[in-house]
Motif scaffolding. Structure first.
Motif, PDB file in Angstrom:
ATOM      1  N   ASN A   2     -15.757 -57.308   9.673  1.00  0.00           N
ATOM      2  CA  ASN A   2     -14.855 -56.694   9.785  1.00  0.00           C
ATOM      3  C   ASN A   2     -15.511 -55.578  11.163  1.00  0.00           C
ATOM      4  O   ASN A   2     -16.052 -55.906  11.718  1.00  0.00           O
ATOM      5  CB  ASN A   2     -15.747 -54.934   8.640  1.00  0.00           C
ATOM      6  CG  ASN A   2     -16.514 -55.277   8.971  1.00  0.00           C
ATOM      7  OD1 ASN A   2     -16.958 -54.576   9.602  1.00  0.00           O
ATOM      8  ND2 ASN A   2     -17.741 -55.483   7.631  1.00  0.00           N
ATOM      9  N   ILE A   3     -14.364 -54.553  11.344  1.00  0.00           N
ATOM     10  CA  ILE A   3     -15.120 -53.534  12.857  1.00  0.00           C
ATOM     11  C   ILE A   3     -15.641 -53.290  13.105  1.00  0.00           C
ATOM     12  O   ILE A   3     -16.726 -53.689  14.358  1.00  0.00           O
ATOM     13  CB  ILE A   3     -13.665 -52.591  12.885  1.00  0.00           C
ATOM     14  CG1 ILE A   3     -13.960 -52.339  14.453  1.00  0.00           C
ATOM     15  CG2 ILE A   3     -13.988 -51.829  11.924  1.00  0.00           C
ATOM     16  CD1 ILE A   3     -12.791 -53.707  14.722  1.00  0.00           C
ATOM     17  N   PHE A  71     -10.990 -58.463  19.429  1.00  0.00           N
ATOM     18  CA  PHE A  71     -10.797 -57.044  19.668  1.00  0.00           C
ATOM     19  C   PHE A  71      -9.254 -57.089  19.326  1.00  0.00           C
ATOM     20  O   PHE A  71      -8.523 -56.219  19.791  1.00  0.00           O
ATOM     21  CB  PHE A  71     -11.363 -56.181  20.487  1.00  0.00           C
ATOM     22  CG  PHE A  71     -12.674 -55.920  20.028  1.00  0.00           C
ATOM     23  CD1 PHE A  71     -13.004 -55.301  18.874  1.00  0.00           C
ATOM     24  CD2 PHE A  71     -13.900 -56.515  20.607  1.00  0.00           C
ATOM     25  CE1 PHE A  71     -14.793 -54.745  18.053  1.00  0.00           C
ATOM     26  CE2 PHE A  71     -15.739 -55.857  20.579  1.00  0.00           C
ATOM     27  CZ  PHE A  71     -16.091 -55.367  19.485  1.00  0.00           C
ATOM     28  N   LYS A  72      -9.152 -58.310  20.005  1.00  0.00           N
ATOM     29  CA  LYS A  72      -7.555 -58.901  20.327  1.00  0.00           C
ATOM     30  C   LYS A  72      -6.843 -58.955  18.863  1.00  0.00           C
ATOM     31  O   LYS A  72      -7.162 -59.332  17.773  1.00  0.00           O
ATOM     32  CB  LYS A  72      -7.513 -59.781  20.642  1.00  0.00           C
ATOM     33  CG  LYS A  72      -7.409 -58.916  22.119  1.00  0.00           C
ATOM     34  CD  LYS A  72      -7.268 -60.227  23.383  1.00  0.00           C
ATOM     35  CE  LYS A  72      -7.443 -59.620  24.459  1.00  0.00           C
ATOM     36  NZ  LYS A  72      -7.686 -60.857  25.561  1.00  0.00           N
TER      37      LYS A  72
ATOM     38  N   ALA B  26       0.441 -40.188   9.711  1.00  0.00           N
ATOM     39  CA  ALA B  26      -0.463 -40.074   8.329  1.00  0.00           C
ATOM     40  C   ALA B  26      -1.111 -41.256   7.057  1.00  0.00           C
ATOM     41  O   ALA B  26      -1.377 -41.332   6.661  1.00  0.00           O
ATOM     42  CB  ALA B  26      -0.791 -38.821   7.755  1.00  0.00           C
ATOM     43  N   ASN B  27       0.829 -41.528   7.081  1.00  0.00           N
ATOM     44  CA  ASN B  27       0.665 -42.067   5.808  1.00  0.00           C
ATOM     45  C   ASN B  27       0.422 -43.389   5.971  1.00  0.00           C
ATOM     46  O   ASN B  27       0.226 -44.381   4.776  1.00  0.00           O
ATOM     47  CB  ASN B  27       2.495 -41.922   5.209  1.00  0.00           C
ATOM     48  CG  ASN B  27       2.659 -40.548   4.317  1.00  0.00           C
ATOM     49  OD1 ASN B  27       1.494 -40.245   3.870  1.00  0.00           O
ATOM     50  ND2 ASN B  27       3.496 -39.664   4.495  1.00  0.00           N
ATOM     51  N   ILE B  28       0.945 -43.871   7.214  1.00  0.00           N
ATOM     52  CA  ILE B  28       1.254 -45.487   7.491  1.00  0.00           C
ATOM     53  C   ILE B  28      -0.730 -45.651   8.221  1.00  0.00           C
ATOM     54  O   ILE B  28      -0.892 -46.576   7.520  1.00  0.00           O
ATOM     55  CB  ILE B  28       1.478 -46.036   8.453  1.00  0.00           C
ATOM     56  CG1 ILE B  28       1.762 -44.960  10.091  1.00  0.00           C
ATOM     57  CG2 ILE B  28       3.632 -45.646   8.131  1.00  0.00           C
ATOM     58  CD1 ILE B  28       2.656 -45.594  11.208  1.00  0.00           C
ATOM     59  N   SER B  29      -1.476 -44.877   7.940  1.00  0.00           N
ATOM     60  CA  SER B  29      -2.768 -45.004   8.332  1.00  0.00           C
ATOM     61  C   SER B  29      -3.074 -44.627   7.625  1.00  0.00           C
ATOM     62  O   SER B  29      -4.640 -45.128   7.678  1.00  0.00           O
ATOM     63  CB  SER B  29      -3.300 -44.471  10.165  1.00  0.00           C
ATOM     64  OG  SER B  29      -3.046 -42.813   9.988  1.00  0.00           O
ATOM     65  N   ASN B  30      -3.665 -44.068   6.507  1.00  0.00           N
ATOM     66  CA  ASN B  30      -4.144 -43.686   5.511  1.00  0.00           C
ATOM     67  C   ASN B  30      -5.356 -42.511   5.555  1.00  0.00           C
ATOM     68  O   ASN B  30      -6.115 -42.844   5.277  1.00  0.00           O
ATOM     69  CB  ASN B  30      -4.459 -44.433   4.613  1.00  0.00           C
ATOM     70  CG  ASN B  30      -4.655 -44.340   3.509  1.00  0.00           C
ATOM     71  OD1 ASN B  30      -4.138 -43.094   2.637  1.00  0.00           O
ATOM     72  ND2 ASN B  30      -6.190 -45.106   2.857  1.00  0.00           N
ATOM     73  N   ILE B  54      -6.006 -45.669  12.837  1.00  0.00           N
ATOM     74  CA  ILE B  54      -5.116 -45.537  13.868  1.00  0.00           C
ATOM     75  C   ILE B  54      -4.356 -46.431  14.296  1.00  0.00           C
ATOM     76  O   ILE B  54      -2.973 -46.806  14.459  1.00  0.00           O
ATOM     77  CB  ILE B  54      -5.611 -44.221  14.336  1.00  0.00           C
ATOM     78  CG1 ILE B  54      -6.100 -43.379  13.081  1.00  0.00           C
ATOM     79  CG2 ILE B  54      -4.775 -43.754  15.199  1.00  0.00           C
ATOM     80  CD1 ILE B  54      -7.062 -41.515  13.644  1.00  0.00           C
ATOM     81  N   ILE B  55      -5.347 -47.444  15.004  1.00  0.00           N
ATOM     82  CA  ILE B  55      -5.386 -48.226  15.860  1.00  0.00           C
ATOM     83  C   ILE B  55      -4.261 -49.167  15.320  1.00  0.00           C
ATOM     84  O   ILE B  55      -2.948 -49.351  16.295  1.00  0.00           O
ATOM     85  CB  ILE B  55      -6.532 -48.956  16.848  1.00  0.00           C
ATOM     86  CG1 ILE B  55      -6.996 -48.016  17.979  1.00  0.00           C
ATOM     87  CG2 ILE B  55      -6.006 -50.382  17.423  1.00  0.00           C
ATOM     88  CD1 ILE B  55      -8.174 -48.925  18.670  1.00  0.00           C
ATOM     89  N   CYS B  56      -4.517 -49.952  13.811  1.00  0.00           N
ATOM     90  CA  CYS B  56      -3.270 -51.018  13.333  1.00  0.00           C
ATOM     91  C   CYS B  56      -2.528 -49.735  12.798  1.00  0.00           C
ATOM     92  O   CYS B  56      -0.883 -51.402  12.915  1.00  0.00           O
ATOM     93  CB  CYS B  56      -4.018 -51.274  11.988  1.00  0.00           C
ATOM     94  SG  CYS B  56      -5.790 -52.063  12.187  1.00  0.00           S
ATOM     95  N   ALA B  57      -2.152 -48.414  12.751  1.00  0.00           N
ATOM     96  CA  ALA B  57      -0.700 -47.394  12.383  1.00  0.00           C
ATOM     97  C   ALA B  57      -0.264 -48.207  13.343  1.00  0.00           C
ATOM     98  O   ALA B  57       1.603 -48.045  13.563  1.00  0.00           O
ATOM     99  CB  ALA B  57      -1.422 -46.770  11.853  1.00  0.00           C
ATOM    100  N   PHE B  58      -0.612 -47.989  15.009  1.00  0.00           N
ATOM    101  CA  PHE B  58       0.142 -48.318  16.217  1.00  0.00           C
ATOM    102  C   PHE B  58       0.699 -49.934  16.272  1.00  0.00           C
ATOM    103  O   PHE B  58       1.316 -50.183  17.567  1.00  0.00           O
ATOM    104  CB  PHE B  58      -0.313 -47.139  17.484  1.00  0.00           C
ATOM    105  CG  PHE B  58      -0.304 -45.520  17.135  1.00  0.00           C
ATOM    106  CD1 PHE B  58       1.218 -45.334  16.875  1.00  0.00           C
ATOM    107  CD2 PHE B  58      -1.779 -45.133  17.753  1.00  0.00           C
ATOM    108  CE1 PHE B  58       0.978 -43.566  16.898  1.00  0.00           C
ATOM    109  CE2 PHE B  58      -1.771 -43.850  17.473  1.00  0.00           C
ATOM    110  CZ  PHE B  58      -0.973 -43.555  17.300  1.00  0.00           C
ATOM    111  N   GLU B  59       0.107 -50.437  16.098  1.00  0.00           N
ATOM    112  CA  GLU B  59       0.583 -52.212  16.032  1.00  0.00           C
ATOM    113  C   GLU B  59      -0.065 -52.439  16.743  1.00  0.00           C
ATOM    114  O   GLU B  59       0.648 -53.382  17.866  1.00  0.00           O
ATOM    115  CB  GLU B  59       2.042 -52.593  15.484  1.00  0.00           C
ATOM    116  CG  GLU B  59       2.310 -51.982  13.775  1.00  0.00           C
ATOM    117  CD  GLU B  59       4.210 -52.523  13.971  1.00  0.00           C
ATOM    118  OE1 GLU B  59       4.473 -51.822  14.880  1.00  0.00           O
ATOM    119  OE2 GLU B  59       4.489 -52.521  12.704  1.00  0.00           O
TER     120      GLU B  59
END
Lengths: 73, 73
Positions: A2-3, A71-72, B26-30, B54-59
């Protein structure tokens, strides 16, 4: 991994590369040594301010620290 | 600009680039919408787990997110 574990592993790797002890890293970053020990084990959900203290102590920056295959996507 | 402000500014910039609302992010990042609003204002000492959401929500990923002149020395 995990992160939190990825972050901890990178801190430990940089610390060992620079050949400094947890105690010395604690002194130069102004972060408690037990906290750093927990970070390296991936046990701490570190805040961005703590991350900055540690990254600065390594005389690097966020861009360089996170430029690492772990981190990629 | 401190690290919390730099992080918030980057979140806001990416969100606006992708043309999504705080509510949608908010919805996509939870992550709570008020919390995201505070992050964008540089008011929150975000944790690495919230950053990841947040970073994952931005893909994107940490490497790409922090590859920005604001995060260089």
């Amino acid at each position: 991994m995990n992160i939190k574990e990825k972050f901890g592993q990178k801190v430990k790797m940089l610390r060992e590369e620079k050949n400094i002890s947890i105690e010395h890293l604690a002194n130069i970053s102004n972060v408690d040594r037990n906290y750093i020990s927990d970070i390296e084990k991936g046990k701490r959900n570190v805040s961005i301010e703590i991350m900055e203290k540690i990254i600065c102590a390594f005389e690097t920056d966020f861009t360089t620290f996170f430029n690492d295959k772990n981190f990629k996507k």
